[in-house]
Design an enzyme around this catalytic site. Structure first.
Site, PDB file in Angstrom:
ATOM      1  N   PRO A   1       0.514   1.370  -7.104  1.00  0.00           N
ATOM      2  CA  PRO A   1       0.817   0.887  -8.431  1.00  0.00           C
ATOM      3  C   PRO A   1       1.805  -0.227  -8.412  1.00  0.00           C
ATOM      4  O   PRO A   1       2.736  -0.247  -7.622  1.00  0.00           O
ATOM      5  CB  PRO A   1       1.462   2.094  -9.079  1.00  0.00           C
ATOM      6  CG  PRO A   1       1.845   2.987  -7.962  1.00  0.00           C
ATOM      7  CD  PRO A   1       1.423   2.390  -6.698  1.00  0.00           C
ATOM      8  N   GLU A   2       1.580  -1.130  -9.300  1.00  0.00           N
ATOM      9  CA  GLU A   2       2.522  -2.206  -9.538  1.00  0.00           C
ATOM     10  C   GLU A   2       3.200  -1.930 -10.873  1.00  0.00           C
ATOM     11  O   GLU A   2       2.995  -0.880 -11.465  1.00  0.00           O
ATOM     12  CB  GLU A   2       1.768  -3.550  -9.530  1.00  0.00           C
ATOM     13  CG  GLU A   2       0.923  -3.728  -8.270  1.00  0.00           C
ATOM     14  CD  GLU A   2       0.163  -5.032  -8.219  1.00  0.00           C
ATOM     15  OE1 GLU A   2       0.660  -6.027  -8.742  1.00  0.00           O
ATOM     16  OE2 GLU A   2      -0.949  -5.042  -7.663  1.00  0.00           O
TER      17      GLU A   2
ATOM     18  N   HIS B   1      -3.063  17.779  -2.670  1.00  0.00           N
ATOM     19  CA  HIS B   1      -2.012  16.753  -2.607  1.00  0.00           C
ATOM     20  C   HIS B   1      -1.040  16.776  -3.774  1.00  0.00           C
ATOM     21  O   HIS B   1      -0.404  15.773  -4.053  1.00  0.00           O
ATOM     22  CB  HIS B   1      -2.624  15.348  -2.463  1.00  0.00           C
ATOM     23  CG  HIS B   1      -3.653  15.248  -1.376  1.00  0.00           C
ATOM     24  ND1 HIS B   1      -3.361  15.492  -0.062  1.00  0.00           N
ATOM     25  CD2 HIS B   1      -4.976  14.961  -1.426  1.00  0.00           C
ATOM     26  CE1 HIS B   1      -4.462  15.343   0.657  1.00  0.00           C
ATOM     27  NE2 HIS B   1      -5.453  15.025  -0.148  1.00  0.00           N
TER      28      HIS B   1
ATOM     29  N   ARG C   1      -1.834   9.830   0.220  1.00  0.00           N
ATOM     30  CA  ARG C   1      -1.394   9.109   1.418  1.00  0.00           C
ATOM     31  C   ARG C   1       0.067   9.354   1.758  1.00  0.00           C
ATOM     32  O   ARG C   1       0.511   8.976   2.838  1.00  0.00           O
ATOM     33  CB  ARG C   1      -1.643   7.603   1.228  1.00  0.00           C
ATOM     34  CG  ARG C   1      -3.115   7.287   1.207  1.00  0.00           C
ATOM     35  CD  ARG C   1      -3.371   5.839   0.901  1.00  0.00           C
ATOM     36  NE  ARG C   1      -3.034   4.969   2.004  1.00  0.00           N
ATOM     37  CZ  ARG C   1      -3.190   3.649   1.970  1.00  0.00           C
ATOM     38  NH1 ARG C   1      -3.645   3.072   0.889  1.00  0.00           N
ATOM     39  NH2 ARG C   1      -2.867   2.926   3.001  1.00  0.00           N
TER      40      ARG C   1
ATOM     41  N   LYS D   1      12.506 -22.868  -0.407  1.00  0.00           N
ATOM     42  CA  LYS D   1      11.688 -21.863   0.295  1.00  0.00           C
ATOM     43  C   LYS D   1      10.440 -22.515   0.870  1.00  0.00           C
ATOM     44  O   LYS D   1       9.649 -23.110   0.156  1.00  0.00           O
ATOM     45  CB  LYS D   1      11.265 -20.743  -0.680  1.00  0.00           C
ATOM     46  CG  LYS D   1      12.215 -19.561  -0.708  1.00  0.00           C
ATOM     47  CD  LYS D   1      11.513 -18.338  -1.294  1.00  0.00           C
ATOM     48  CE  LYS D   1      12.466 -17.180  -1.495  1.00  0.00           C
ATOM     49  NZ  LYS D   1      13.045 -16.707  -0.221  1.00  0.00           N
TER      50      LYS D   1
END
Length: 293
Positions: free
Chosen positions: A2-3, A104, A123, A166
Site C-alpha cells: 500500500p501507498e 495469515h 508476506r 540531484k
DNA sequence: CCGCGGGCCTGAGAGC
DNA sequence: TGCTCTCAGGCCCGCG
C-alpha cells in the site's frame, strides 16, 4: 502493498472502531513479522484507550491513553479487517464471529465494544512497533521521512529545493521517502504521467539555477495532489492485496492511466503514443514516451 | 551522493 | 493437473 491512498483508506476504516475505544484483548498469533514484535507488545496495549488514529506517510499511528504510540506498517501485503460481533456480551469473550478465520491473521485486536480488528499479512513485510510519544521524534522508522505530500510544507518551492543538484532520476527522487513521504511505484508513475514529465528526467530539472521551482515542479506538485486525492476518494487501488477494512475493494485501479497498461494506447487527448514499461531502480516504470518529456 | 543487487516472505499467474 | 519460473504496491543494507 500500500501507498498513501491505501493506508489512508485503512485509517478511515479503522478510525470509527478504534478511536475513543478500549483495547480489551490482543492476540499476537505470529510475532515474527518483518521485525519481531516487542516482548511487552500485548501488555502495553491491553486496557488502553485509543485516543486518536493517525497516519504518517505509509505508517498508521494509534495514540494510546498510556502515552505510547502504536506504529503499524502494512509492508507489501498487509491489510486490516474489522468484524463486529453482535453477540459479544463480555468484552473480549467472543471467539470467531461469523466463522471467519483467515490464514495469515497475525495480530488481532479485540475491542471492548465487540469489534474485532485483525491484521493480515501473507508476506510478513509489515510490522508493528510501540514507542513512547515522547520518543517519537527520535524514532528511527519516522525520523528520515520527508513531508506529507498532502501537507502544507509540500509545495513546488520545497520540492525544487530538495531536488536541486540531484543527479538521480525524477522517478527515483519521488520514490525516495526522504524527499516526500508516502508515494510508491504506482502513484509516482501516475503523477509523472499527469504532469507530462518523463520518469528519466534528472530530478534537478525541477529547479532553476538559483533554486527556484520551474513550471515542471509546479505541474508535478499539482499532479501529485490530484492523483492522491482521487485515489483516496476511490478507496485506493486493489491490485492484489489491498482491501478496505470492510473487505470491499478499492477501485482506483480502474483509473490508472499508465500503471499496468504496457502496450495500450496513451490516454492523453490527441496523443497517439503507446504505454511503455522499463525497469528503473529495480522497479517497473510505466510511461508514455510521446507525451512525457 | 548515487545506483545496483540481494534479502525479507508468500501467492498469483504464465508457460510448459 | 502440476511443476517451475517470474513478478509484485516496501524498505533496509552493503558494495563500488
Amino acid at each position: 502493498m500500500p501507498e498513501l491512498p491505501e493506508v489512508e483508506t485503512v485509517r478511515r476504516g479503522l478510525e470509527p472502531v478504534m478511536e475513543g475505544q478500549v483495547i480489551a484483548r490482543v492476540e499476537a498469533r505470529r510475532g515474527d513479522l518483518r521485525f519481531p514484535l516487542q516482548k511487552d507488545f500485548v501488555t502495553r496495549l491491553e486496557g488502553q484507550i485509543v485516543t486518536g488514529l493517525g497516519r504518517r506517510a505509509k505508517y498508521l499511528t494509534a495514540d494510546l491513553s498510556s502515552g505510547d504510540v502504536l506504529l503499524m506498517h502494512l509492508g507489501m501485503s498487509g491489510s486490516f479487517r474489522v468484524v463486529h460481533d453482535e453477540n459479544a456480551v463480555t468484552p473480549g469473550a467472543f471467539h470467531h464471529p461469523r466463522g471467519e478465520e483467515r490464514a495469515h491473521d497475525h495480530v488481532v485486536f479485540h475491542m471492548a465494544s465487540g469489534a474485532m480488528i485483525s491484521f493480515n499479512d501473507p508476506r510478513r513485510f509489515g510490522y508493528m512497533k510501540i514507542v513512547s510519544r515522547a520518543g517519537l521524534a527520535d524514532e528511527p522508522l519516522l525520523r528520515g521521512l520527508g513531508p506529507e505530500p498532502l501537507g502544507n510544507e509540500f509545495d513546488a518551492a520545497m520540492l525544487a529545493r530538495v531536488c536541486a543538484g540531484k543527479k538521480t532520476s525524477l522517478k527515483a527522487a519521488l520514490l525516495d521517502q526522504r524527499v516526500v513521504a508516502g508515494l510508491g511505484n504506482i502513484y509516482v508513475c501516475e503523477a509523472l504521467f499527469r504532469a507530462h514529465l518523463s520518469p528519466k528526467r534528472q530530478a534537478s530539472t525541477l529547479a532553476t539555477r538559483s533554486g527556484e521551482p520551474t513550471d515542471h515542479a509546479k505541474r508535478l506538485v499539482g499532479a501529485i495532489h490530484a492523483v492522491l486525492h482521487a485515489a483516496i476518494k476511490a478507496g485506493g487501488s486493489s491490485l492484489r492485496d489491498h482491501r478496505r477494512t470492510d473487505g470491499e475493494l478499492g477501485y482506483f485501479q480502474h483509473s490508472f492511466q499508465v500503471y499496468d497498461r504496457e502496450g495500450e494506447k496513451c490516454r492523453t487527448a490527441g496523443c497517439s503514443g503507446i504505454v511503455k514499461r522499463f525497469t528503473q531502480n529495480g522497479r517497473s516504470t510505466f510511461w508514455c514516451p510521446k507525451c512525457q518529456k
